[in-house]
Design a protein around this motif. Structure first.
Motif, PDB file in Angstrom:
ATOM      1  N   ASP A  95       1.199  -1.087  -0.108  1.00  8.60           N
ATOM      2  CA  ASP A  95       0.024   0.026  -0.322  1.00  8.60           C
ATOM      3  C   ASP A  95       0.974   1.281   0.323  1.00  8.60           C
ATOM      4  O   ASP A  95       2.060   1.184   0.048  1.00  8.60           O
ATOM      5  N   GLN A 112      -4.150  -3.612   8.766  1.00  6.80           N
ATOM      6  CA  GLN A 112      -3.770  -4.140   7.819  1.00  6.80           C
ATOM      7  C   GLN A 112      -2.292  -5.440   7.171  1.00  6.80           C
ATOM      8  O   GLN A 112      -2.934  -6.649   6.967  1.00  6.80           O
ATOM      9  N   GLN A 149      -2.911  -4.617  -1.479  1.00  8.57           N
ATOM     10  CA  GLN A 149      -3.952  -3.553  -0.933  1.00  8.57           C
ATOM     11  C   GLN A 149      -3.906  -2.577  -2.007  1.00  8.57           C
ATOM     12  O   GLN A 149      -4.864  -1.753  -2.695  1.00  8.57           O
ATOM     13  N   THR A 222     -13.526  -3.483   1.722  1.00  6.75           N
ATOM     14  CA  THR A 222     -13.286  -3.611   0.243  1.00  6.75           C
ATOM     15  C   THR A 222     -14.274  -3.610  -0.780  1.00  6.75           C
ATOM     16  O   THR A 222     -15.293  -3.642   0.195  1.00  6.75           O
ATOM     17  N   ARG A 262     -10.262  -0.161   0.484  1.00 11.39           N
ATOM     18  CA  ARG A 262      -9.649  -1.454  -0.473  1.00 11.39           C
ATOM     19  C   ARG A 262     -10.361  -1.087  -2.218  1.00 11.39           C
ATOM     20  O   ARG A 262     -11.963  -1.845  -2.259  1.00 11.39           O
TER      21      ARG A 262
END
Length: 434
Positions: A95, A112, A149, A222, A262
């Protein structure tokens, strides 16, 4: 944690924040220092700046990927530097964070990253059937994407099963958080902003209370944007900012709120062509199209059709005893399936309803449209199925004729065809015209 940065103030802020989360940190102030530390000791997470005295932080990302070091790596990019963030994600970054670093986003990213599963996840009710090479490749890609991610763009023909987004979600560190699926083509344009970002009480007539949007509902999880190509240009601008800054502003609000979501998107349209025609923003395209996952059509995995068909029959039949006769399975393998899995489900439901013996589905029960044998050398060039193959043949022929007429001057050929030069170049690449 390994923190790679050459700014003392930022290093101190990061170390203080991470220590309050119960994490030990090791400093590296250059790319070479970071690479030596990665070779020498294990880390649970690496966080690196993109601008370092002896090079780009992207080298750290690439090194971890090339050496297959088992550590997620995130990058810190300058404010608004979308190109660096996309490049890092494509290189294998987990990420990214934008400067100035927002501490709530840093904490969410770390949580995460530390939840990335190292062991195989338990089986879920969502699975991909088939052992064809195309399906094995998709399974491997899903396993790799689940640990990242990075935004994923799922490409596939209509009805080919683009619902792979849920599988990516369930195999990743966000599996226990919400999965929100949105059909972008089903939302009225005047309601899009409030549906995506929410609204405050009194923001407009009928807003009797505060309400969260899709981004807030998917916070921590998500957000799946199906048929993203149907978004109007005005909404594309707002979506781009929300994805880039990881913040949204409710309709009627004066401040933004952070969201940790995400993004996975899909469409059956060719986004590259829409970008060339000015119907889809190029900057949003590159934000969504970081990693592409292509779902094969049934034509590309014919050997898996009987297995998939029998699984669908088990779901459709009440007693689960329905099965395909051998000639029915052969007929399905030869059928082109322009509607892919969705069409297969409709055909089997029809066959199950019309069969004289509901436990034995014959080829006649399926009522398939007769098709020519693909192995027959006498197949006429004017076949209209599969439709996309036919359209590609027509387009390829038109482009070749225009090129011949203009003595292979692509600019003149594009003008003759009534398209832009960029659109011409895109079509030639897609159709492999040299």
């Amino acid at each position: 944690m390994l923190v790679v940065d050459d700014e003392p103030d930022l290093l101190e802020l990061l170390e203080l924040t991470l220590s309050r989360m119960g994490l030990d940190t090791t400093r590296a102030e250059s790319v070479n220092d970071a690479l030596r530390l990665l070779d020498r000791e294990p880390f649970d997470l690496c966080l690196t700046d993109m601008r370092l005295p002896d090079g780009e932080g992207l080298r750290v990302v690439e090194y971890i990927s090339q050496k297959a070091i088992d550590v997620p790596v995130a990058v810190i990019t300058a404010f608004g530097s979308a190109e660096n963030a996309v490049a890092a994600l494509k290189a294998g970054a987990f990420d990214y964070l934008s400067k100035p670093v927002a501490l709530e986003q840093l904490r969410a990213l770390v949580k995460q990253a530390l939840k990335v599963p190292e062991k195989p996840q338990p089986a879920t009710s969502y699975q991909l059937l088939g052992d064809s090479p195309a399906m094995q490749q998709v399974r491997g890609m899903i396993d790799r994407l689940a640990k990242s991610q990075a935004p994923v763009f799922i490409n596939g023909e209509s009805g080919s099963g683009k619902e792979l987004a849920r599988m990516i979600h369930l195999k990743g560190p966000r599996s226990e958080q919400p999965f929100i699926a949105v059909n972008c083509g089903a939302i009225p344009e005047n309601l899009m902003e409030s549906e995506f970002f929410g609204y405050k009480k009194g923001a407009f007539t009928g807003a009797e209370g505060d309400r969260d949007g899709f981004f807030q509902a998917a916070n921590g999880g998500t957000l799946f944007l199906d048929e993203v190509a149907d978004l109007p240009l005005a909404m594309q601008v707002k979506l781009l900012r929300a994805i880039q800054e990881k913040k949204v502003r409710k309709v009627g609000a004066t401040t933004e709120e952070p969201v940790d979501t995400r993004i996975i998107s899909a469409t059956h349209k060719r986004l590259g062509g829409l970008v060339d025609n000015g119907e889809f923003r190029q900057d949003l395209y590159y934000r969504l199209h970081v990693i592409e996952l292509s779902m094969p059509s049934l034509r590309e995995m014919r050997e898996d059709i009987p297995l998939i068909a029998n699984a669908i029959l088990v779901k459709l039949s009440r007693n689960g005893a329905a099965g395909l006769e051998p000639e029915a399975a052969v007929a399905l393998e030869r059928y082109p399936f322009p509607g892919n899995v969705r069409e297969l489900e409709n055909i089997l439901e029809r066959g199950l309803s019309l069969a004289s013996d509901s436990q034995h589905i014959t080829a006649d029960d399926l009522h398939l449209t007769p098709v020519a044998d693909e192995t027959d050398a006498n197949v006429p060039a004017g076949d209209k199925w599969p439709l996309q193959d036919y359209l590609d043949r027509v387009e390829r022929q038109a482009i070749n004729e225009a090129l011949e007429k203009t003595r292979y001057n692509r600019t003149a050929a594009a003008k003759l065809l009534g398209i832009t030069f960029r659109a011409m170049r895109y079509r030639m690449e897609r159709l492999a015209i040299k």
